[in-house]
Scaffold this motif. Structure first.
Motif, PDB file in Angstrom:
ATOM      1  N   GLU A 191      -5.653  -1.714  19.761  1.00 34.56           N
ATOM      2  CA  GLU A 191      -6.616  -0.724  19.291  1.00 34.56           C
ATOM      3  C   GLU A 191      -6.578   0.546  20.145  1.00 34.56           C
ATOM      4  OE1 GLU A 191      -8.308  -0.906  16.464  1.00 34.56           O
ATOM      5  OE2 GLU A 191      -7.257  -2.814  16.134  1.00 34.56           O
ATOM      6  N   ALA A 192      -6.334   0.386  21.455  1.00 36.68           N
ATOM      7  CA  ALA A 192      -6.259   1.557  22.325  1.00 36.68           C
ATOM      8  C   ALA A 192      -5.093   2.451  21.933  1.00 36.68           C
ATOM      9  CB  ALA A 192      -6.118   1.115  23.788  1.00 36.68           C
ATOM     10  N   LEU A 193      -3.944   1.836  21.624  1.00 38.46           N
ATOM     11  CA  LEU A 193      -2.786   2.620  21.207  1.00 38.46           C
ATOM     12  C   LEU A 193      -2.969   3.164  19.794  1.00 38.46           C
ATOM     13  CD1 LEU A 193       0.253   0.621  22.633  1.00 38.46           C
ATOM     14  CD2 LEU A 193      -0.678   2.800  23.421  1.00 38.46           C
ATOM     15  N   LEU A 194      -3.616   2.393  18.954  1.00 42.75           N
ATOM     16  CA  LEU A 194      -3.837   2.843  17.584  1.00 42.75           C
ATOM     17  C   LEU A 194      -4.585   4.169  17.559  1.00 42.75           C
ATOM     18  CD1 LEU A 194      -3.671   2.212  14.521  1.00 42.75           C
ATOM     19  CD2 LEU A 194      -5.878   1.074  14.763  1.00 42.75           C
ATOM     20  N   ALA A 195      -5.560   4.319  18.453  1.00 45.13           N
ATOM     21  CA  ALA A 195      -6.339   5.551  18.509  1.00 45.13           C
ATOM     22  C   ALA A 195      -5.481   6.761  18.860  1.00 45.13           C
ATOM     23  CB  ALA A 195      -7.471   5.403  19.530  1.00 45.13           C
ATOM     24  N   LEU A 196      -4.368   6.529  19.549  1.00 49.41           N
ATOM     25  CA  LEU A 196      -3.460   7.615  19.918  1.00 49.41           C
ATOM     26  C   LEU A 196      -2.353   7.822  18.891  1.00 49.41           C
ATOM     27  CD1 LEU A 196      -3.043   6.698  23.694  1.00 49.41           C
ATOM     28  CD2 LEU A 196      -4.432   8.559  22.758  1.00 49.41           C
ATOM     29  N   VAL A 197      -1.894   6.730  18.307  1.00 49.85           N
ATOM     30  CA  VAL A 197      -0.740   6.776  17.411  1.00 49.85           C
ATOM     31  C   VAL A 197      -1.120   7.253  16.008  1.00 49.85           C
ATOM     32  CG1 VAL A 197       0.994   5.340  16.237  1.00 49.85           C
ATOM     33  CG2 VAL A 197       0.560   5.031  18.681  1.00 49.85           C
ATOM     34  N   ALA A 198      -2.222   6.751  15.476  1.00 50.70           N
ATOM     35  CA  ALA A 198      -2.602   7.066  14.096  1.00 50.70           C
ATOM     36  C   ALA A 198      -2.734   8.572  13.839  1.00 50.70           C
ATOM     37  CB  ALA A 198      -3.889   6.337  13.714  1.00 50.70           C
ATOM     38  N   PRO A 199      -3.344   9.359  14.752  1.00 49.62           N
ATOM     39  CA  PRO A 199      -3.441  10.802  14.482  1.00 49.62           C
ATOM     40  C   PRO A 199      -2.083  11.493  14.401  1.00 49.62           C
ATOM     41  CG  PRO A 199      -5.041  10.151  16.151  1.00 49.62           C
ATOM     42  CD  PRO A 199      -4.136   8.977  15.950  1.00 49.62           C
ATOM     43  N   VAL A 200      -1.097  11.007  15.166  1.00 48.81           N
ATOM     44  CA  VAL A 200       0.246  11.595  15.100  1.00 48.81           C
ATOM     45  C   VAL A 200       0.849  11.339  13.725  1.00 48.81           C
ATOM     46  CG1 VAL A 200       2.558  11.572  16.078  1.00 48.81           C
ATOM     47  CG2 VAL A 200       0.576  11.329  17.576  1.00 48.81           C
ATOM     48  N   ILE A 201       0.730  10.104  13.261  1.00 49.99           N
ATOM     49  CA  ILE A 201       1.241   9.764  11.934  1.00 49.99           C
ATOM     50  C   ILE A 201       0.500  10.556  10.863  1.00 49.99           C
ATOM     51  CG2 ILE A 201       1.473   7.900  10.238  1.00 49.99           C
ATOM     52  CD1 ILE A 201       1.885   5.982  12.576  1.00 49.99           C
ATOM     53  N   GLN A 202      -0.810  10.702  11.038  1.00 52.60           N
ATOM     54  CA  GLN A 202      -1.596  11.448  10.059  1.00 52.60           C
ATOM     55  C   GLN A 202      -1.142  12.896   9.965  1.00 52.60           C
ATOM     56  OE1 GLN A 202      -4.013   9.895   8.106  1.00 52.60           O
ATOM     57  NE2 GLN A 202      -3.784  11.782   6.934  1.00 52.60           N
ATOM     58  N   SER A 203      -0.717  13.458  11.085  1.00 57.33           N
ATOM     59  CA  SER A 203      -0.245  14.851  11.060  1.00 57.33           C
ATOM     60  C   SER A 203       1.000  14.999  10.197  1.00 57.33           C
ATOM     61  CB  SER A 203       0.047  15.335  12.493  1.00 57.33           C
ATOM     62  OG  SER A 203       1.207  14.709  13.024  1.00 57.33           O
ATOM     63  N   TYR A 204       1.865  13.988  10.184  1.00 61.91           N
ATOM     64  CA  TYR A 204       3.031  14.011   9.303  1.00 61.91           C
ATOM     65  C   TYR A 204       2.617  13.789   7.846  1.00 61.91           C
ATOM     66  CZ  TYR A 204       6.131  13.792  13.381  1.00 61.91           C
ATOM     67  OH  TYR A 204       6.800  14.068  14.554  1.00 61.91           O
ATOM     68  N   ILE A 205       1.631  12.928   7.631  1.00 63.25           N
ATOM     69  CA  ILE A 205       1.138  12.692   6.271  1.00 63.25           C
ATOM     70  C   ILE A 205       0.548  13.981   5.698  1.00 63.25           C
ATOM     71  CG2 ILE A 205      -0.616  11.486   4.905  1.00 63.25           C
ATOM     72  CD1 ILE A 205      -0.230   9.077   6.763  1.00 63.25           C
ATOM     73  N   TYR A 228       0.809  -1.216   0.000  1.00 66.06           N
ATOM     74  CA  TYR A 228       0.000   0.000   0.000  1.00 66.06           C
ATOM     75  C   TYR A 228       0.845   1.271   0.000  1.00 66.06           C
ATOM     76  CZ  TYR A 228       0.864  -0.251   5.058  1.00 66.06           C
ATOM     77  OH  TYR A 228       1.457  -0.348   6.295  1.00 66.06           O
ATOM     78  N   ILE A 229       2.162   1.120   0.130  1.00 63.06           N
ATOM     79  CA  ILE A 229       3.055   2.260  -0.032  1.00 63.06           C
ATOM     80  C   ILE A 229       3.762   2.191  -1.384  1.00 63.06           C
ATOM     81  CG2 ILE A 229       5.174   3.359   0.811  1.00 63.06           C
ATOM     82  CD1 ILE A 229       4.298   2.664   3.627  1.00 63.06           C
ATOM     83  N   SER A 230       4.238   1.001  -1.736  1.00 63.64           N
ATOM     84  CA  SER A 230       5.011   0.843  -2.963  1.00 63.64           C
ATOM     85  C   SER A 230       4.206   1.126  -4.216  1.00 63.64           C
ATOM     86  CB  SER A 230       5.589  -0.583  -3.025  1.00 63.64           C
ATOM     87  OG  SER A 230       6.423  -0.831  -1.911  1.00 63.64           O
ATOM     88  N   ASP A 231       2.879   0.966  -4.160  1.00 64.68           N
ATOM     89  CA  ASP A 231       2.090   1.180  -5.368  1.00 64.68           C
ATOM     90  C   ASP A 231       1.699   2.638  -5.575  1.00 64.68           C
ATOM     91  OD1 ASP A 231       0.084   1.674  -3.565  1.00 64.68           O
ATOM     92  OD2 ASP A 231      -1.176  -0.018  -4.126  1.00 64.68           O
ATOM     93  N   GLY A 232       2.192   3.513  -4.689  1.00 67.32           N
ATOM     94  CA  GLY A 232       1.986   4.939  -4.885  1.00 67.32           C
ATOM     95  C   GLY A 232       0.681   5.494  -4.353  1.00 67.32           C
ATOM     96  N   ARG A 233      -0.144   4.670  -3.728  1.00 69.00           N
ATOM     97  CA  ARG A 233      -1.391   5.166  -3.162  1.00 69.00           C
ATOM     98  C   ARG A 233      -1.120   6.118  -1.994  1.00 69.00           C
ATOM     99  NH1 ARG A 233      -4.740  -0.086  -1.708  1.00 69.00           N
ATOM    100  NH2 ARG A 233      -2.683  -1.061  -1.820  1.00 69.00           N
ATOM    101  N   SER A 234      -2.077   6.968  -1.708  1.00 67.37           N
ATOM    102  CA  SER A 234      -1.949   7.848  -0.552  1.00 67.37           C
ATOM    103  C   SER A 234      -1.876   7.000   0.711  1.00 67.37           C
ATOM    104  CB  SER A 234      -3.160   8.785  -0.480  1.00 67.37           C
ATOM    105  OG  SER A 234      -3.068   9.628   0.651  1.00 67.37           O
ATOM    106  N   PRO A 235      -0.910   7.243   1.584  1.00 67.65           N
ATOM    107  CA  PRO A 235      -0.730   6.382   2.756  1.00 67.65           C
ATOM    108  C   PRO A 235      -1.866   6.512   3.755  1.00 67.65           C
ATOM    109  CG  PRO A 235       0.733   8.274   2.880  1.00 67.65           C
ATOM    110  CD  PRO A 235       0.107   8.303   1.517  1.00 67.65           C
ATOM    111  N   ASP A 236      -2.131   5.425   4.453  1.00 69.68           N
ATOM    112  CA  ASP A 236      -3.174   5.370   5.468  1.00 69.68           C
ATOM    113  C   ASP A 236      -2.506   5.269   6.829  1.00 69.68           C
ATOM    114  OD1 ASP A 236      -4.947   3.633   7.359  1.00 69.68           O
ATOM    115  OD2 ASP A 236      -6.336   4.435   5.868  1.00 69.68           O
ATOM    116  N   SER A 237      -2.789   6.217   7.717  1.00 72.52           N
ATOM    117  CA  SER A 237      -2.104   6.259   9.010  1.00 72.52           C
ATOM    118  C   SER A 237      -2.397   5.028   9.854  1.00 72.52           C
ATOM    119  CB  SER A 237      -2.488   7.526   9.773  1.00 72.52           C
ATOM    120  OG  SER A 237      -3.887   7.586   9.986  1.00 72.52           O
ATOM    121  N   ASP A 238      -3.615   4.488   9.768  1.00 72.03           N
ATOM    122  CA  ASP A 238      -3.944   3.278  10.524  1.00 72.03           C
ATOM    123  C   ASP A 238      -3.088   2.101  10.067  1.00 72.03           C
ATOM    124  OD1 ASP A 238      -5.883   4.824  11.696  1.00 72.03           O
ATOM    125  OD2 ASP A 238      -7.445   3.292  11.536  1.00 72.03           O
TER     126      ASP A 238
END
Length: 209
Positions: A176-190, A78-88
């Protein structure tokens, strides 16, 4: 940290491709558990059920074995094919412990092998070519290489804190509890953030007048 001893499996029939694959599988498991410095050719051979000389015959040296063991392990469709990355999806690379194997194990192998400079050089090359550069190519806006590198650094730091150091607040939390905290941080970089640097510079300039 020494690798754990494993019972020697039954001797394998003579089949070169299967034997080579078994050695690589054993090497990935050993390097994930112990890191490059603490794993010997005999450890890998014992886990694969072959003679240590056969490991050298197929791979030449422990360093070459390590290089092949980590090659391709940081690539994601999902990264190598050039699609927009998904933070989750990116966050789950480190967080989903119950689905570990393959690429996720490579993250722990990286963390535990990085103290060796030669292993670190191989890991740096693979990580940049297979993950950071393809990820940066999918990011829109300014400073894409830096943002991709920061996502990588964040994931590696999380892996160290949770799975190597074992910080309780992270190690005892569900995925899942950590995902809810981590994904928004990654999304901010995206997303690329705002113009914080420009605003700060303007504020400082006004204050100096």
């Amino acid at each position: 940290m020494a690798t754990r001893k494993h019972p020697a499996p039954a001797a394998r029939p003579r089949n070169a491709p299967a034997t080579r694959a078994a050695i690589l599988e054993a090497a990935r498991a050993c390097f994930t558990e112990g890191g490059y410095e603490h794993v010997g050719v005999r450890d890998v051979a014992g886990r694969a059920g072959v003679n240590a000389a056969l490991v050298i015959r197929y791979f030449g040296s422990k360093m070459q074995l390590f290089a092949e063991a980590v090659a391709g392990r940081f690539m994601f469709d999902y990264i190598s094919d050039g699609r927009s990355p998904d933070s989750d999806q990116i966050a789950r690379v480190v967080l989903e412990r119950n689905k570990r194997g393959g690429r996720v194990d490579a993250v722990l192998a990286l963390v535990r092998s990085a103290p060796d400079p030669h292993a670190a050089a191989i890991l740096k090359e693979r990580l940049e070519e297979e993950f950071i550069q393809p990820l940066a190519a999918t990011l829109r806006g300014r400073r894409a290489p830096q943002r991709a590198a920061l996502i990588t650094a964040y994931l590696l730091g999380l892996a160290i804190a949770r799975d190597v150091v074992g910080i309780s607040a992270l190690a005892d939390s569900g995925d899942e509890a950590l995902l809810a905290l981590v994904a928004p941080v990654i999304q901010s970089y995206i997303d690329g953030g705002g113009s914080r640097t420009r605003k700060t510079s303007t504020t400082n300039h006004k204050g100096a007048q």
